[in-house]
Enzyme design. Structure first.
Site, PDB file in Angstrom:
ATOM      1  N   ASN A 155       0.796  -1.284  -0.030  1.00  0.00           N
ATOM      2  CA  ASN A 155      -0.035  -0.031  -0.179  1.00  0.00           C
ATOM      3  C   ASN A 155       0.743   1.406   0.027  1.00  0.00           C
ATOM      4  OD1 ASN A 155       0.653  -0.667   2.714  1.00  0.00           O
ATOM      5  ND2 ASN A 155      -1.131   0.148   3.538  1.00  0.00           N
ATOM      6  N   GLY A 214       3.141  -5.726   7.126  1.00  0.00           N
ATOM      7  CA  GLY A 214       2.002  -6.416   6.621  1.00  0.00           C
ATOM      8  C   GLY A 214       1.010  -6.739   7.742  1.00  0.00           C
ATOM      9  N   SER A 215       0.210  -7.930   7.541  1.00  0.00           N
ATOM     10  CA  SER A 215      -0.819  -8.253   8.247  1.00  0.00           C
ATOM     11  C   SER A 215      -0.404  -8.753   9.655  1.00  0.00           C
ATOM     12  CB  SER A 215      -2.069  -8.951   7.550  1.00  0.00           C
ATOM     13  OG  SER A 215      -1.108 -10.290   7.364  1.00  0.00           O
ATOM     14  N   GLY A 263       2.678 -11.736  10.195  1.00  0.00           N
ATOM     15  CA  GLY A 263       3.684 -11.037  11.137  1.00  0.00           C
ATOM     16  C   GLY A 263       3.929 -11.996  12.344  1.00  0.00           C
ATOM     17  N   GLU A 297       5.537  -4.514  11.814  1.00  0.00           N
ATOM     18  CA  GLU A 297       4.660  -3.131  11.638  1.00  0.00           C
ATOM     19  C   GLU A 297       3.360  -3.816  11.070  1.00  0.00           C
ATOM     20  OE1 GLU A 297       4.789  -0.336  12.646  1.00  0.00           O
ATOM     21  OE2 GLU A 297       6.809  -0.171  13.077  1.00  0.00           O
ATOM     22  N   CYS A 314      -2.585   1.059   7.042  1.00  0.00           N
ATOM     23  CA  CYS A 314      -2.628   0.486   8.308  1.00  0.00           C
ATOM     24  C   CYS A 314      -3.343   1.515   9.612  1.00  0.00           C
ATOM     25  CB  CYS A 314      -1.305   0.083   8.839  1.00  0.00           C
ATOM     26  SG  CYS A 314      -0.299   1.250   8.448  1.00  0.00           S
ATOM     27  N   GLU A 320       9.444   2.543  13.637  1.00  0.00           N
ATOM     28  CA  GLU A 320      10.186   2.812  12.503  1.00  0.00           C
ATOM     29  C   GLU A 320       9.973   4.267  12.496  1.00  0.00           C
ATOM     30  OE1 GLU A 320       8.275   0.725   9.328  1.00  0.00           O
ATOM     31  OE2 GLU A 320       9.732  -0.776   9.811  1.00  0.00           O
TER      32      GLU A 320
HETATM   33  P1  NAD Z   1       0.411  -9.867   4.051  1.00  0.00           P
HETATM   34  O1  NAD Z   1       0.634  -9.818   5.518  1.00  0.00           O
HETATM   35  O2  NAD Z   1      -0.493 -10.571   3.325  1.00  0.00           O
HETATM   36  O3  NAD Z   1       1.860  -9.612   3.291  1.00  0.00           O
HETATM   37  C1  NAD Z   1       2.875  -8.833   3.603  1.00  0.00           C
HETATM   38  C2  NAD Z   1       4.154  -9.247   3.110  1.00  0.00           C
HETATM   39  O4  NAD Z   1       4.562 -10.440   3.636  1.00  0.00           O
HETATM   40  C3  NAD Z   1       3.990  -9.530   1.515  1.00  0.00           C
HETATM   41  O5  NAD Z   1       5.284  -9.163   0.949  1.00  0.00           O
HETATM   42  C4  NAD Z   1       3.933 -11.131   1.465  1.00  0.00           C
HETATM   43  O6  NAD Z   1       4.374 -11.595   0.114  1.00  0.00           O
HETATM   44  C5  NAD Z   1       4.718 -11.525   2.597  1.00  0.00           C
HETATM   45  N1  NAD Z   1       4.254 -12.837   3.208  1.00  0.00           N
HETATM   46  C6  NAD Z   1       3.116 -13.372   3.058  1.00  0.00           C
HETATM   47  N2  NAD Z   1       3.179 -14.660   3.748  1.00  0.00           N
HETATM   48  C7  NAD Z   1       4.700 -14.824   4.391  1.00  0.00           C
HETATM   49  C8  NAD Z   1       5.379 -15.801   5.164  1.00  0.00           C
HETATM   50  N3  NAD Z   1       4.649 -16.947   5.372  1.00  0.00           N
HETATM   51  N4  NAD Z   1       6.672 -15.533   5.145  1.00  0.00           N
HETATM   52  C9  NAD Z   1       7.209 -14.448   4.735  1.00  0.00           C
HETATM   53  N5  NAD Z   1       6.640 -13.517   3.883  1.00  0.00           N
HETATM   54  C10 NAD Z   1       5.260 -13.637   3.757  1.00  0.00           C
HETATM   55  O7  NAD Z   1      -0.217  -8.343   4.261  1.00  0.00           O
HETATM   56  P2  NAD Z   1      -0.882  -7.469   2.716  1.00  0.00           P
HETATM   57  O8  NAD Z   1      -2.244  -7.775   2.701  1.00  0.00           O
HETATM   58  O9  NAD Z   1       0.188  -7.163   1.717  1.00  0.00           O
HETATM   59  O10 NAD Z   1      -0.996  -5.815   3.577  1.00  0.00           O
HETATM   60  C11 NAD Z   1      -1.925  -5.542   4.235  1.00  0.00           C
HETATM   61  C12 NAD Z   1      -1.632  -5.396   5.664  1.00  0.00           C
HETATM   62  O11 NAD Z   1      -0.347  -4.810   5.975  1.00  0.00           O
HETATM   63  C13 NAD Z   1      -2.630  -4.759   6.356  1.00  0.00           C
HETATM   64  O12 NAD Z   1      -2.919  -5.657   7.567  1.00  0.00           O
HETATM   65  C14 NAD Z   1      -2.180  -3.401   7.023  1.00  0.00           C
HETATM   66  O13 NAD Z   1      -2.491  -2.908   8.107  1.00  0.00           O
HETATM   67  C15 NAD Z   1      -0.597  -3.984   7.196  1.00  0.00           C
HETATM   68  N6  NAD Z   1       0.203  -2.645   6.998  1.00  0.00           N
HETATM   69  C16 NAD Z   1       0.814  -2.376   8.386  1.00  0.00           C
HETATM   70  C17 NAD Z   1       1.637  -1.055   8.197  1.00  0.00           C
HETATM   71  C18 NAD Z   1       2.303  -0.576   9.430  1.00  0.00           C
HETATM   72  O14 NAD Z   1       3.267   0.107   9.303  1.00  0.00           O
HETATM   73  N7  NAD Z   1       1.861  -0.949  10.444  1.00  0.00           N
HETATM   74  C19 NAD Z   1       1.936  -0.585   6.972  1.00  0.00           C
HETATM   75  C20 NAD Z   1       1.153  -0.917   5.910  1.00  0.00           C
HETATM   76  C21 NAD Z   1       0.549  -2.123   5.845  1.00  0.00           C
END
Ligand code: NAD
Length: 478
Positions: free
Chosen positions: A136, A211-212, A216, A233, A267, A447
């Site tokens: 995003n 990510g999610s 995480g 994060e 997020c 961060e």
């Molecule tokens: P996601 O968790 O599906 O994916 C995030 C990343 O992790 C991607 O690059 C994905 O390929 C990778 N990934 C997936 N499974 C993995 C595994 N088992 N091992 C290692 N890497 C893996 O998240 P998304 O749908 O891409 O993004 C949306 C989420 O990100 C939302 O929950 C949002 O709140 C969060 N987000 C948080 C912040 C923050 O700074 N807190 C910022 C942006 C987005």
């Protein structure tokens, strides 16, 4: 051509194929980590301000390529051009900040408890950092991690989201042009299995993840088992509170930007609105009127205010949550459906959606949707509103609109979140301030600004004894 590839498609137009990108396999991840391990030997020894010179140059190139990169990013992940320009500006700010920080990677000195002895401590780089991010903020979020990691003398293997590989490719081009030596920064592409290979690799010493919360936590478990440093994060379910003494027009503008900016895919997006009972009905009426005016469309058109959601899977997820909200008794007052007319016919568009009369037991009050869906809840008082805001597994951002300074300070103290805005929406972080959350959002790291440098360094403590005799601490001096 690479044996395994994936398609990168414009979320606003399914006919627009941006390109094919490789799915990096275990061998390729290994090759990238090996390159980073080799490059670490000289990069970590380069004087930090010289590393800073390269990062400053990267900031200059991001500035030069800002418009071009903004168009690439909008085509790839959908948010309007004015937003992608801001995304790159965050990387520019972070690059210049990181560059100056290389002259300030301060350690501490402290007096020794013994005579003729000196105590010092230094920050040292950690090694190869694996950086895994969401789509995003395809440039800003990676920059928050990668640029401080490099400034500190680490090398990096970056696994961008499978939804934003093109932006990551340009990121690499910019660092290369800035003069980063070969192997210091490496990109591997693909989805979860590529990320997982990076997490598992024994030469990767740190994982920086955005990510999610679901992903995480899985990564944190593996990092725990493998004894790797890990900064997370993750998701959010951020609330904006509005009190009757607030500037109501400002609060309306705030929630519109917080809830529907980036199509709610931040997020820090405002996904809950907590309104004091005295303004509940009037605020909702005004909000509906303003929401009808939001221009949905392809983000590359200058008049567009809200772009598509990232992919068909995410569109389905939103529909699923909207169906649950209806079945649990929340009232949809606007939106609640996909948009397929006109400019939106070939993309993943969802109408800005507002549910009212949402109660804390409902799923849309609790779970992150990551789309343009706002849940509105009524509060009886400031204390009640704060209690509602805190009734949540996440703790990223929060906001209070009020004209009362006492209320503002109470909220600052009592809201459980890493970030609290007063009279501003839940989104809008500045690159030089700590960024991150508590509860289900993070694992204690921040961060942004100086706090990122905590993540990407280890401490070396040094004792210099110039007494010429054996001095046993705690024993000979007491
Ligand atoms: P996601 O968790 O599906 O994916 C995030 C990343 O992790 C991607 O690059 C994905 O390929 C990778 N990934 C997936 N499974 C993995 C595994 N088992 N091992 C290692 N890497 C893996 O998240 P998304 O749908 O891409 O993004 C949306 C989420 O990100 C939302 O929950 C949002 O709140 C969060 N987000 C948080 C912040 C923050 O700074 N807190 C910022 C942006 C987005």
């Amino acid at each position: 051509m690479h044996a395994h590839t994936f398609q990168n498609v414009n979320p606003a137009d399914s006919d627009d194929i941006i390109g094919l990108f490789p799915i990096s396999n275990d061998d390729e991840v290994h090759a990238a980590v090996l390159a980073a391990s080799t490059a670490f030997i000289s990069w970590s020894k380069m004087p930090a301000p010289k590393r800073g010179d390269i990062l400053r140059k990267a900031g200059d190139i991001f500035t030069r390529r800002k418009e071009e990169l903004s168009a690439i990013m909008t085509r790839e992940m959908g948010k309007p051009l004015f937003e992608t320009l801001g995304d790159i500006q965050e990387a520019i700010d972070t690059a210049y900040y990181a560059a100056t920080e290389t002259r300030r990677l301060f350690g501490y000195t402290a007096p020794s408890e013994m005579d003729n002895k000196m105590n010092l401590s230094f920050r040292t780089p950690i090694g190869v950092c694996g950086i895994i991010t969401a789509w995003n903020f395809p440039i800003a979020v990676p920059s928050w991690k990668i640029l401080p990691a490099l400034a500190c003398g680490n090398t990096v293997v970056f696994k961008p989201s499978e939804d934003s590989p093109h932006s990551a490719h340009i990121f690499a081009e910019i660092l290369e042009e800035a003069g980063l030596p070969a192997g210091v920064f490496n990109v591997v592409y693909g989805a979860g299995s590529t990320g997982s290979a990076l997490v598992e690799h024994p030469s990767v010493k740190l994982i920086g993840f955005t990510g999610s919360t679901f992903t995480g936590k899985k990564i944190a478990e593996r990092c725990g088992a493998l004894n790797k440093k890990c900064s997370l994060e993750m998701g959010g379910k951020n609330a904006q509170i509005v009190m009757p003494d607030a500037n109501i027009d400002l609060a309306l503008d705030g929630v519109l930007w917080g809830a529907f900016g980036t199509t709610g895919q931040r997020c820090t997006a405002t996904s809950r609105l907590i309104l004091h009972k005295d303004i509940y009905d009037s605020f909702i009426n005004a909000l509906i009127t303003k929401t009808t005016q939001i221009k949905l469309g392809n983000g590359s058109h200058p008049q567009t205010q809200m772009g598509p959601v990232i992919n068909a899977k995410q569109l389905e997820k939103i529909q699923h949550y909207v169906a649950i909200a209806r079945s649990e008794g929340a009232t949809c007052v606007i939106g609640g459906d996909v948009e397929i007319s006109g400019d939106c016919a070939k993309g993943n568009f969802y109408k800005p959606t507002i549910f009212i009369d949402v109660t804390p037991d409902m799923t849309i009050f609790k779970e992150e949707i990551f789309g343009p869906v706002l849940a509105v809840t009524k509060a009886n008082s400031l204390d009640h509103a704060i209690k509602l805001a805190n009734n949540c597994d996440y703790g990223l951002s929060s906001s209070l609109f009020t004209g009362n300074v006492d209320a503002a300070f109470r909220a600052i103290r009592d809201i459980e979140a890493g970030i609290t805005y007063i009279n501003a929406p839940t989104i809008g972080a500045e690159a030089h301030m700590p960024f991150g959350g508590i509860k289900g959002t993070g694992n204690g790291h921040r961060e942004g600004g100086w706090t990122a440098f905590e993540i990407f360094t280890e401490w070396k403590t040094v004792y210099v004894d110039y007494s010429g005799s054996l001095q046993r601490a705690q024993i000979d001096n007491y």
